[in-house]
Design an enzyme around this catalytic site. Structure first.
Site, PDB file in Angstrom:
ATOM      1  N   ARG A  71     -15.005  -3.233 -76.384  1.00  0.00           N
ATOM      2  CA  ARG A  71     -16.148  -2.377 -76.043  1.00  0.00           C
ATOM      3  C   ARG A  71     -17.451  -3.173 -76.079  1.00  0.00           C
ATOM      4  NH1 ARG A  71     -14.624   2.639 -73.992  1.00  0.00           N
ATOM      5  NH2 ARG A  71     -12.946   3.565 -75.193  1.00  0.00           N
ATOM      6  N   GLU A  72     -17.346  -4.513 -76.001  1.00  0.00           N
ATOM      7  CA  GLU A  72     -18.542  -5.363 -76.015  1.00  0.00           C
ATOM      8  C   GLU A  72     -19.488  -4.980 -74.873  1.00  0.00           C
ATOM      9  OE1 GLU A  72     -19.776  -8.013 -77.962  1.00  0.00           O
ATOM     10  OE2 GLU A  72     -21.449  -7.812 -76.568  1.00  0.00           O
ATOM     11  N   THR A 110     -18.613  -0.158 -68.127  1.00  0.00           N
ATOM     12  CA  THR A 110     -18.322  -1.482 -67.553  1.00  0.00           C
ATOM     13  C   THR A 110     -19.032  -1.663 -66.224  1.00  0.00           C
ATOM     14  OG1 THR A 110     -16.167  -1.428 -68.617  1.00  0.00           O
ATOM     15  CG2 THR A 110     -16.428  -2.998 -66.803  1.00  0.00           C
ATOM     16  N   ILE A 131      -8.708   6.918 -67.532  1.00  0.00           N
ATOM     17  CA  ILE A 131      -7.891   8.140 -67.464  1.00  0.00           C
ATOM     18  C   ILE A 131      -8.793   9.353 -67.218  1.00  0.00           C
ATOM     19  CG2 ILE A 131      -6.019   7.298 -68.929  1.00  0.00           C
ATOM     20  CD1 ILE A 131      -7.235   9.057 -71.220  1.00  0.00           C
ATOM     21  N   ASP A 132     -10.092   9.232 -67.561  1.00  0.00           N
ATOM     22  CA  ASP A 132     -10.989  10.393 -67.513  1.00  0.00           C
ATOM     23  C   ASP A 132     -11.362  10.821 -66.088  1.00  0.00           C
ATOM     24  OD1 ASP A 132     -10.987  10.040 -70.264  1.00  0.00           O
ATOM     25  OD2 ASP A 132     -12.907   8.971 -70.274  1.00  0.00           O
ATOM     26  N   GLY A 175     -10.857  12.963 -72.313  1.00  0.00           N
ATOM     27  CA  GLY A 175     -11.587  13.116 -71.054  1.00  0.00           C
ATOM     28  C   GLY A 175     -13.060  12.785 -71.209  1.00  0.00           C
ATOM     29  N   HIS A 176     -13.447  12.439 -72.452  1.00  0.00           N
ATOM     30  CA  HIS A 176     -14.842  12.104 -72.772  1.00  0.00           C
ATOM     31  C   HIS A 176     -15.721  13.295 -72.418  1.00  0.00           C
ATOM     32  CE1 HIS A 176     -18.110   8.826 -73.013  1.00  0.00           C
ATOM     33  NE2 HIS A 176     -17.654   9.127 -74.215  1.00  0.00           N
ATOM     34  N   TYR A 260      -4.289   9.228 -77.963  1.00  0.00           N
ATOM     35  CA  TYR A 260      -4.121   8.002 -77.176  1.00  0.00           C
ATOM     36  C   TYR A 260      -2.794   7.936 -76.424  1.00  0.00           C
ATOM     37  CZ  TYR A 260      -8.263   6.542 -79.637  1.00  0.00           C
ATOM     38  OH  TYR A 260      -9.547   6.484 -80.108  1.00  0.00           O
ATOM     39  N   ARG A 263      -3.074   7.575 -72.682  1.00  0.00           N
ATOM     40  CA  ARG A 263      -3.414   6.345 -71.954  1.00  0.00           C
ATOM     41  C   ARG A 263      -2.461   5.188 -72.254  1.00  0.00           C
ATOM     42  NH1 ARG A 263      -9.236   5.157 -74.997  1.00  0.00           N
ATOM     43  NH2 ARG A 263      -8.530   3.185 -75.846  1.00  0.00           N
TER      44      ARG A 263
HETATM   45  O1  F6P Z   1     -12.448   6.745 -71.611  1.00  0.00           O
HETATM   46  C1  F6P Z   1     -11.140   6.849 -72.030  1.00  0.00           C
HETATM   47  C2  F6P Z   1     -11.060   7.472 -73.376  1.00  0.00           C
HETATM   48  O2  F6P Z   1      -9.702   7.483 -73.749  1.00  0.00           O
HETATM   49  C3  F6P Z   1     -11.700   8.853 -73.505  1.00  0.00           C
HETATM   50  O3  F6P Z   1     -10.899   9.862 -72.964  1.00  0.00           O
HETATM   51  C4  F6P Z   1     -11.930   8.934 -74.981  1.00  0.00           C
HETATM   52  O4  F6P Z   1     -12.991   9.811 -75.281  1.00  0.00           O
HETATM   53  C5  F6P Z   1     -12.296   7.530 -75.336  1.00  0.00           C
HETATM   54  O5  F6P Z   1     -11.760   6.710 -74.337  1.00  0.00           O
HETATM   55  C6  F6P Z   1     -11.787   7.057 -76.664  1.00  0.00           C
HETATM   56  O6  F6P Z   1     -12.272   5.760 -76.844  1.00  0.00           O
HETATM   57  P1  F6P Z   1     -11.880   4.706 -77.976  1.00  0.00           P
HETATM   58  O7  F6P Z   1     -10.793   3.843 -77.412  1.00  0.00           O
HETATM   59  O8  F6P Z   1     -13.129   3.925 -78.178  1.00  0.00           O
HETATM   60  O9  F6P Z   1     -11.449   5.477 -79.169  1.00  0.00           O
END
Ligand code: F6P
Length: 335
Positions: A71-72, A110, A131-132, A175-176, A260, A263
């Protein structure tokens, strides 16, 4: 031409299929290909591996990303930063690596960074991934179809327990800030209530809908909740809604949070195709020296949109979206 490929942000099914698509097509165009490890961190610390025909083989079906991710965010200053001027270091390393262009596979964050790097003079092509399904500028992203498939399978399986125990089943889906996954999975798996961040809800109305179902002799209900809906004190969406339902209806309620799992693992056939189309299209943009663009799909046609238009925006579900209208006709409650 020497190109570097990186994947940044959360992983998602189809990244490897995309790396394969870009890499193999680039090699066919006569380019040299390297992989940059762990997102933008790899550019800061010169973590690079060569990618050739051999390393690009056998990865089509593989989940995650062979390049790693992080997440850099190099343009976001943080107290913990060891490197003072990250954009400058990235530009220096890009030149040191002898790169002519950079492919950034990632979501909204990104693509924003990619636009900033492009403004610094780096030849960037972006590929939307999440995935969102919420990247602005494209109708679809790879990863979404797989996530919906996994979510649907989970909800399908919850129907058994819901029916046997006469319970309300609440399922919280990722889904953020967008409700695409909850909407599609909810519809495909027969959700009675679907809550998405784009549509405000009234818990009393939801409880009334559930009680009315119970009065009509429906033994159970399925409530699909997007993680991004508003809750009291930002409590996790699924737990909050389940608690409010049990309190308001006295119906036995349970929560499932697949998290998770949505994904992870192998991409669906559709996502493999989208990833391959996007990857090969990115290579063709590189070959034509069309930089500063993000690959996109509009009306099922490959196209590109300027990165500077994408950065910082999110593609949300329009409240008058056709699927919502149709679902309402069959009695689905949206809150
Ligand atoms: O953007 C994809 C996602 O899986 C979102 O659905 C979720 O809110 C977020 O990433 C979770 O992120 P992290 O991997 O930082 O926990």
């Amino acid at each position: 031409m020497k190109i570097g490929i990186l994947s940044a942000g959360g992983d998602c099914p189809g990244i490897n299929a995309t790396i394969r698509g870009v890499g193999k097509a680039a090699i066919t165009y006569g380019m040299e290909v390297v992989g940059i490890l762990d997102g933008f961190s790899g550019l800061l610390y010169n973590d690079v591996i060569p990618l050739d025909e051999r390393s690009l083989s056998g990865i089509l079906t593989l989940g995650g990303t062979i390049l790693g991710t992080s997440r850099e965010k190099p343009f976001k200053k943080q107290d913990s930063d060891i490197i003072a001027d990250k954009p400058l270091v990235i530009k220096q390393n890009y030149d040191k690596m002898g790169l002519d262009s950079l492919v950034c596979i990632g979501g909204n964050g990104t693509q924003k960074t990619a636009a900033q790097l492009s403004a610094l003079g780096i030849n960037v092509v972006g590929i939307p991934k999440t995935i969102d399904n919420d990247v602005w500028g494209t109708d679809v992203t790879f990863g979404f179809d797989t996530a919906v498939n996994i979510a649907v399978e989970i909800i399908d399986r919850l129907h058994s327990t819901a029916n046997s125990h006469k319970r309300v089943m609440v399922i919280e889906l990722m889904g953020h800030h967008a409700g695409w996954i909850a909407l599609h999975a909810g519809l495909a798996a027969g959700g009675d209530v679907i809550l998405i961040p784009e549509i405000p809800y009234d818990i009393d109305h939801i409880n009334e809908v559930l009680l009315e179902r119970s009065r009509k002799g429906k033994p159970y209900s399925i409530v699909v909740v997007a993680e991004g809906i508003k809750t009291r004190k930002d409590e996790p969406a699924g737990n909050y809604i389940a608690e409010q339902i049990e309190k308001g209806t006295k119906l036995e309620t349970r929560v499932t949070v697949p998290g998770y799992t949505l994904r992870g693992g192998t991409p669906s056939p559709l996502d493999r195709i989208i990833a391959t189309r996007m990857g090969t299209y990115a290579a063709s943009l590189l070959n034509r020296h069309e930089f500063g663009q993000m690959v996109a799909i509009h009306n099922n046609e490959m196209t590109a949109v300027p990165l500077k238009e994408v950065g910082g925006k999110t593609r949300l579900v329009p409240p008058d979206y056709f699927l919502i209208k149709q679902a309402k006709k069959i009695g689905t409650c949206f809150g």
